[in-house]
Design a protein around this motif. Structure first.
Motif, PDB file in Angstrom:
ATOM      1  N   ASP A 157      39.187 -32.065   0.777  1.00  0.00           N
ATOM      2  CA  ASP A 157      38.431 -31.859  -0.464  1.00  0.00           C
ATOM      3  C   ASP A 157      37.893 -33.144  -1.092  1.00  0.00           C
ATOM      4  N   ASP A 202      46.237 -23.443  -1.630  1.00  0.00           N
ATOM      5  CA  ASP A 202      46.832 -23.973  -0.413  1.00  0.00           C
ATOM      6  C   ASP A 202      46.667 -22.939   0.702  1.00  0.00           C
ATOM      7  N   SER A 217      46.480 -30.637  -4.320  1.00  0.00           N
ATOM      8  CA  SER A 217      45.206 -30.190  -4.892  1.00  0.00           C
ATOM      9  C   SER A 217      45.273 -28.834  -5.573  1.00  0.00           C
ATOM     10  N   ASN A 236      44.215 -33.083   3.380  1.00  0.00           N
ATOM     11  CA  ASN A 236      43.241 -32.355   2.576  1.00  0.00           C
ATOM     12  C   ASN A 236      41.811 -32.746   2.931  1.00  0.00           C
ATOM     13  N   THR A 249      46.035 -38.158   4.095  1.00  0.00           N
ATOM     14  CA  THR A 249      46.009 -36.789   3.583  1.00  0.00           C
ATOM     15  C   THR A 249      45.529 -35.789   4.617  1.00  0.00           C
ATOM     16  N   ALA A 301      48.164 -29.777   0.869  1.00  0.00           N
ATOM     17  CA  ALA A 301      47.413 -28.913  -0.041  1.00  0.00           C
ATOM     18  C   ALA A 301      48.032 -28.797  -1.421  1.00  0.00           C
TER      19      ALA A 301
END
Length: 237
Positions: free
Chosen positions: A105, A34, A27, A103, A101, A24
């Motif tokens: 997003d 996060d 980003s 993440n 990753t 996180a």
């Protein structure tokens, strides 16, 4: 710190295959919070249930309205743009490597990275009704969690929820990318979530490891640990 960044830059130049393992913290410079830091999603306010339950399969099924409200207001950032970290990683991995990753997003892909394993899936692909399987655009999901033709609950993307298993294909591809690397770069993650945190055990014995994180992860002493803002680091390579 400058010496460590120079060493990192040299390792990148000499590496034949670089695998980035990201969390996180990559980003947050793009405006996406996060999870576990003192200002992270899990600590920002009081919720009706523990945050892990809020993002669980059980909550999706048992309290779809609560799950939808939490997810829409805390997880979706469709206007977020890739930052210098995403862009540099895309450039390097497209030439000689990959990105694995945590993440959800899609900013690595948005930055142009072609070799990305979204270990925990993402919030934007395969949004579908749990009853009939019909797919929806994420913009529809932001407004409603019900498929009104059959009153089914709409599931937000391929994101792995608490209580669910990781997609076996994602695990397989992530392991392959770690095994291939002669340089592994861990960025913006507390490395506390498994099985993601266990990926390092697949690294080659002679692979170099760089960790870029504001907090010390207490890994092996031979690791090149850069305790600095990743934006600052990647702006210099």
């Amino acid at each position: 710190m400058t010496d460590k960044i120079s060493e990192f830059k040299d390792l990148l130049q000499r590496a034949k295959f670089v695998t980035f393992l990201t969390g996180a913290g990559v980003s947050t410079p793009s405006g996406i919070p996060d999870y576990r830091s003192k200002n992270g999603l899990y600590k920002r306010e009081k919720y009706d249930f523990p945050p892990e339950y809020m993002l669980s399969h059980d909550n999706l099924v048992e309290h779809p309205d609560v799950f939808h409200d939490f997810t829409v207001h805390n997880m979706y950032f469709p206007d977020a743009e890739p930052n210098i970290i995403h862009k540099k990683m895309a450039e390097i991995s497209n030439e000689k490597g990959a990105i694995v990753t945590q993440n959800v997003d899609k900013l690595h892909t948005k930055a142009g990275a072609k070799n990305v394993v979204e270990f925990h899936g993402n919030l934007y692909d395969n949004i579908h009704c749990l009853t009939c399987g019909k797919e929806f655009d994420y913009k529809y999901y932001l407004k409603d969690y019900r498929h009104h033709e059959d009153n089914g609950i709409i599931r937000p993307g391929t994101t792995v929820l608490y209580g669910e298993n990781i997609n076996p294909d994602n695990v397989e591809h992530a392991v392959e990318d770690v095994e291939c690397a002669d340089l592994l770069v861990v960025v913006g993650t507390s490395f506390k979530v498994y099985p993601f945190a266990g990926l390092l055990r697949y690294a080659k014995n002679d692979a170099k490891l760089v960790v870029i994180n504001k907090e010390n992860l207490d890994l092996d002493s031979e690791v090149l640990a850069i305790s600095d803002d990743a934006v600052n680091v990647f702006s210099q390579i």
